[in-house]
Scaffold this motif. Sequence first.
Motif, PDB file in Angstrom:
ATOM      1  N   ASP A  90      47.629 -63.119 -63.654  1.00 16.98           N
ATOM      2  CA  ASP A  90      48.934 -63.762 -63.741  1.00 16.98           C
ATOM      3  C   ASP A  90      49.911 -63.271 -62.676  1.00 16.98           C
ATOM      4  O   ASP A  90      51.109 -63.582 -62.747  1.00 16.98           O
ATOM      5  CB  ASP A  90      49.538 -63.524 -65.135  1.00 16.98           C
ATOM      6  CG  ASP A  90      48.645 -64.040 -66.237  1.00 16.98           C
ATOM      7  OD1 ASP A  90      48.127 -65.159 -66.095  1.00 16.98           O
ATOM      8  OD2 ASP A  90      48.436 -63.304 -67.227  1.00 16.98           O
ATOM      9  N   VAL A  94      53.671 -64.702 -62.282  1.00 22.02           N
ATOM     10  CA  VAL A  94      54.863 -63.862 -62.432  1.00 22.02           C
ATOM     11  C   VAL A  94      55.763 -63.995 -61.213  1.00 22.02           C
ATOM     12  O   VAL A  94      56.989 -64.137 -61.326  1.00 22.02           O
ATOM     13  CB  VAL A  94      54.463 -62.388 -62.672  1.00 22.02           C
ATOM     14  CG1 VAL A  94      55.685 -61.478 -62.593  1.00 22.02           C
ATOM     15  CG2 VAL A  94      53.772 -62.229 -64.024  1.00 22.02           C
ATOM     16  N   THR A  97      57.385 -67.504 -61.235  1.00 21.80           N
ATOM     17  CA  THR A  97      58.418 -67.605 -62.270  1.00 21.80           C
ATOM     18  C   THR A  97      59.686 -66.860 -61.861  1.00 21.80           C
ATOM     19  O   THR A  97      60.798 -67.308 -62.136  1.00 21.80           O
ATOM     20  CB  THR A  97      57.888 -67.045 -63.603  1.00 21.80           C
ATOM     21  OG1 THR A  97      56.710 -67.763 -63.985  1.00 21.80           O
ATOM     22  CG2 THR A  97      58.926 -67.159 -64.708  1.00 21.80           C
ATOM     23  N   ALA A  98      59.498 -65.730 -61.182  1.00 21.58           N
ATOM     24  CA  ALA A  98      60.634 -64.920 -60.751  1.00 21.58           C
ATOM     25  C   ALA A  98      61.274 -65.466 -59.479  1.00 21.58           C
ATOM     26  O   ALA A  98      62.386 -65.055 -59.114  1.00 21.58           O
ATOM     27  CB  ALA A  98      60.193 -63.475 -60.526  1.00 21.58           C
ATOM     28  N   VAL A 105      56.896 -58.508 -56.319  1.00 22.12           N
ATOM     29  CA  VAL A 105      56.558 -58.161 -57.701  1.00 22.12           C
ATOM     30  C   VAL A 105      56.016 -56.741 -57.760  1.00 22.12           C
ATOM     31  O   VAL A 105      56.424 -55.930 -58.602  1.00 22.12           O
ATOM     32  CB  VAL A 105      55.527 -59.150 -58.287  1.00 22.12           C
ATOM     33  CG1 VAL A 105      55.013 -58.645 -59.638  1.00 22.12           C
ATOM     34  CG2 VAL A 105      56.130 -60.538 -58.454  1.00 22.12           C
ATOM     35  N   HIS A 109      57.697 -53.538 -59.626  1.00 20.28           N
ATOM     36  CA  HIS A 109      56.962 -52.876 -60.701  1.00 20.28           C
ATOM     37  C   HIS A 109      56.752 -51.394 -60.423  1.00 20.28           C
ATOM     38  O   HIS A 109      56.848 -50.556 -61.320  1.00 20.28           O
ATOM     39  CB  HIS A 109      55.616 -53.581 -60.900  1.00 20.28           C
ATOM     40  CG  HIS A 109      54.917 -53.218 -62.159  1.00 20.28           C
ATOM     41  ND1 HIS A 109      53.754 -52.466 -62.200  1.00 20.28           N
ATOM     42  CD2 HIS A 109      55.212 -53.489 -63.469  1.00 20.28           C
ATOM     43  CE1 HIS A 109      53.372 -52.305 -63.438  1.00 20.28           C
ATOM     44  NE2 HIS A 109      54.224 -52.903 -64.231  1.00 20.28           N
ATOM     45  N   LEU A 135      61.089 -59.412 -63.697  1.00 21.02           N
ATOM     46  CA  LEU A 135      59.754 -59.346 -64.286  1.00 21.02           C
ATOM     47  C   LEU A 135      59.779 -59.517 -65.802  1.00 21.02           C
ATOM     48  O   LEU A 135      58.725 -59.503 -66.444  1.00 21.02           O
ATOM     49  CB  LEU A 135      59.079 -58.017 -63.933  1.00 21.02           C
ATOM     50  CG  LEU A 135      58.993 -57.681 -62.439  1.00 21.02           C
ATOM     51  CD1 LEU A 135      58.196 -56.393 -62.232  1.00 21.02           C
ATOM     52  CD2 LEU A 135      58.385 -58.826 -61.650  1.00 21.02           C
ATOM     53  N   ARG A 136      60.954 -59.698 -66.359  1.00 28.59           N
ATOM     54  CA  ARG A 136      61.071 -59.899 -67.816  1.00 28.59           C
ATOM     55  C   ARG A 136      60.811 -61.371 -68.111  1.00 28.59           C
ATOM     56  O   ARG A 136      61.713 -62.207 -68.009  1.00 28.59           O
ATOM     57  CB  ARG A 136      62.448 -59.465 -68.304  1.00 28.59           C
ATOM     58  CG  ARG A 136      62.707 -57.989 -68.069  1.00 28.59           C
ATOM     59  CD  ARG A 136      64.039 -57.548 -68.632  1.00 28.59           C
ATOM     60  NE  ARG A 136      64.277 -56.136 -68.356  1.00 28.59           N
ATOM     61  CZ  ARG A 136      65.308 -55.428 -68.814  1.00 28.59           C
ATOM     62  NH1 ARG A 136      66.203 -56.028 -69.604  1.00 28.59           N
ATOM     63  NH2 ARG A 136      65.447 -54.166 -68.500  1.00 28.59           N
ATOM     64  N   GLN A 137      59.604 -61.653 -68.463  1.00 27.17           N
ATOM     65  CA  GLN A 137      59.164 -63.038 -68.637  1.00 27.17           C
ATOM     66  C   GLN A 137      58.478 -63.206 -69.986  1.00 27.17           C
ATOM     67  O   GLN A 137      57.992 -62.241 -70.578  1.00 27.17           O
ATOM     68  CB  GLN A 137      58.215 -63.429 -67.494  1.00 27.17           C
ATOM     69  CG  GLN A 137      58.864 -63.280 -66.118  1.00 27.17           C
ATOM     70  CD  GLN A 137      57.949 -63.684 -64.987  1.00 27.17           C
ATOM     71  OE1 GLN A 137      56.911 -64.322 -65.186  1.00 27.17           O
ATOM     72  NE2 GLN A 137      58.328 -63.320 -63.768  1.00 27.17           N
ATOM     73  N   TRP A 170      50.172 -61.200 -73.064  1.00 26.42           N
ATOM     74  CA  TRP A 170      51.046 -60.695 -72.024  1.00 26.42           C
ATOM     75  C   TRP A 170      50.561 -61.167 -70.653  1.00 26.42           C
ATOM     76  O   TRP A 170      49.381 -61.482 -70.464  1.00 26.42           O
ATOM     77  CB  TRP A 170      51.091 -59.165 -72.067  1.00 26.42           C
ATOM     78  CG  TRP A 170      51.824 -58.613 -73.264  1.00 26.42           C
ATOM     79  CD1 TRP A 170      51.876 -59.154 -74.514  1.00 26.42           C
ATOM     80  CD2 TRP A 170      52.587 -57.423 -73.317  1.00 26.42           C
ATOM     81  NE1 TRP A 170      52.627 -58.372 -75.341  1.00 26.42           N
ATOM     82  CE2 TRP A 170      53.073 -57.295 -74.643  1.00 26.42           C
ATOM     83  CE3 TRP A 170      52.895 -56.434 -72.398  1.00 26.42           C
ATOM     84  CZ2 TRP A 170      53.869 -56.229 -75.041  1.00 26.42           C
ATOM     85  CZ3 TRP A 170      53.684 -55.362 -72.784  1.00 26.42           C
ATOM     86  CH2 TRP A 170      54.172 -55.262 -74.102  1.00 26.42           C
ATOM     87  N   ARG A 171      51.465 -61.190 -69.679  1.00 19.25           N
ATOM     88  CA  ARG A 171      51.121 -61.604 -68.319  1.00 19.25           C
ATOM     89  C   ARG A 171      50.532 -60.420 -67.556  1.00 19.25           C
ATOM     90  O   ARG A 171      51.147 -59.349 -67.470  1.00 19.25           O
ATOM     91  CB  ARG A 171      52.358 -62.150 -67.605  1.00 19.25           C
ATOM     92  CG  ARG A 171      52.955 -63.360 -68.326  1.00 19.25           C
ATOM     93  CD  ARG A 171      54.032 -64.045 -67.519  1.00 19.25           C
ATOM     94  NE  ARG A 171      54.575 -65.177 -68.284  1.00 19.25           N
ATOM     95  CZ  ARG A 171      55.216 -66.192 -67.727  1.00 19.25           C
ATOM     96  NH1 ARG A 171      55.423 -66.225 -66.417  1.00 19.25           N
ATOM     97  NH2 ARG A 171      55.676 -67.181 -68.475  1.00 19.25           N
ATOM     98  N   LEU A 173      49.373 -58.200 -64.536  1.00 20.27           N
ATOM     99  CA  LEU A 173      49.685 -57.899 -63.133  1.00 20.27           C
ATOM    100  C   LEU A 173      48.520 -57.246 -62.409  1.00 20.27           C
ATOM    101  O   LEU A 173      48.390 -57.363 -61.193  1.00 20.27           O
ATOM    102  CB  LEU A 173      50.899 -56.965 -63.052  1.00 20.27           C
ATOM    103  CG  LEU A 173      52.208 -57.450 -63.662  1.00 20.27           C
ATOM    104  CD1 LEU A 173      53.303 -56.421 -63.401  1.00 20.27           C
ATOM    105  CD2 LEU A 173      52.596 -58.796 -63.107  1.00 20.27           C
TER     106      LEU A 173
END
Length: 203
Positions: A90, A94, A97-98, A105, A109, A135-137, A170-171, A173
Amino acid sequence: MRWLRYGEHGALVECGSLAEAGALRAVLADAHHPDVVELVPGARTVLLAVRPGSAALGELRELAESADLDHPPAGEPSEIEIDVHYDGEDLELVARTAGIGVDEVVELHTGAEYTVAFTGFAPGFGYLTGLPEPLRQSRLDSPRTRVPAGSVAVAGEFAGIYPRSSPGGWRLLGHTDTVLFDPKADRPALLTPGDRVRFRKAS
């Protein structure tokens, strides 16, 4: 805070926020009361169990209600670094989306410092706060039936690592080779509430 009886020798404290629950856990842990049997924080609760016949519940409630929860004791947290291979299924989702690139990313992180707020879901699974806002998705619309052990993931306000293979939404990484839970070790769970965690890009 709302204190509720939890059996004969315990109390479940309902808190108004994740931050308040974390602060309460820190205050109670810092007391090092000899009659405390178990102290279990959650997202909005803290479970406190004491030895039968002990006056600890009343004493700790008085301590908690007089404490400055805006400035809880820092304690002596472990500092843990975890190497991550950023190859998660994902990762691009991520980033998209961000509205940023994949490299950004990874930078976000690895640039943050996280705190283990509480543990649960599976032995060794820590819910880590401190996740950068982009990153809060949300969780995936359709959870996976199997997430590989060691998967490094984000969901909502939390980051986390799956200690074993399990379903999950969960997504993802990336993944780490770090062992999160070893029942034969002196300290079975690598992550415990209050610990500080940093992620590092594996070479």
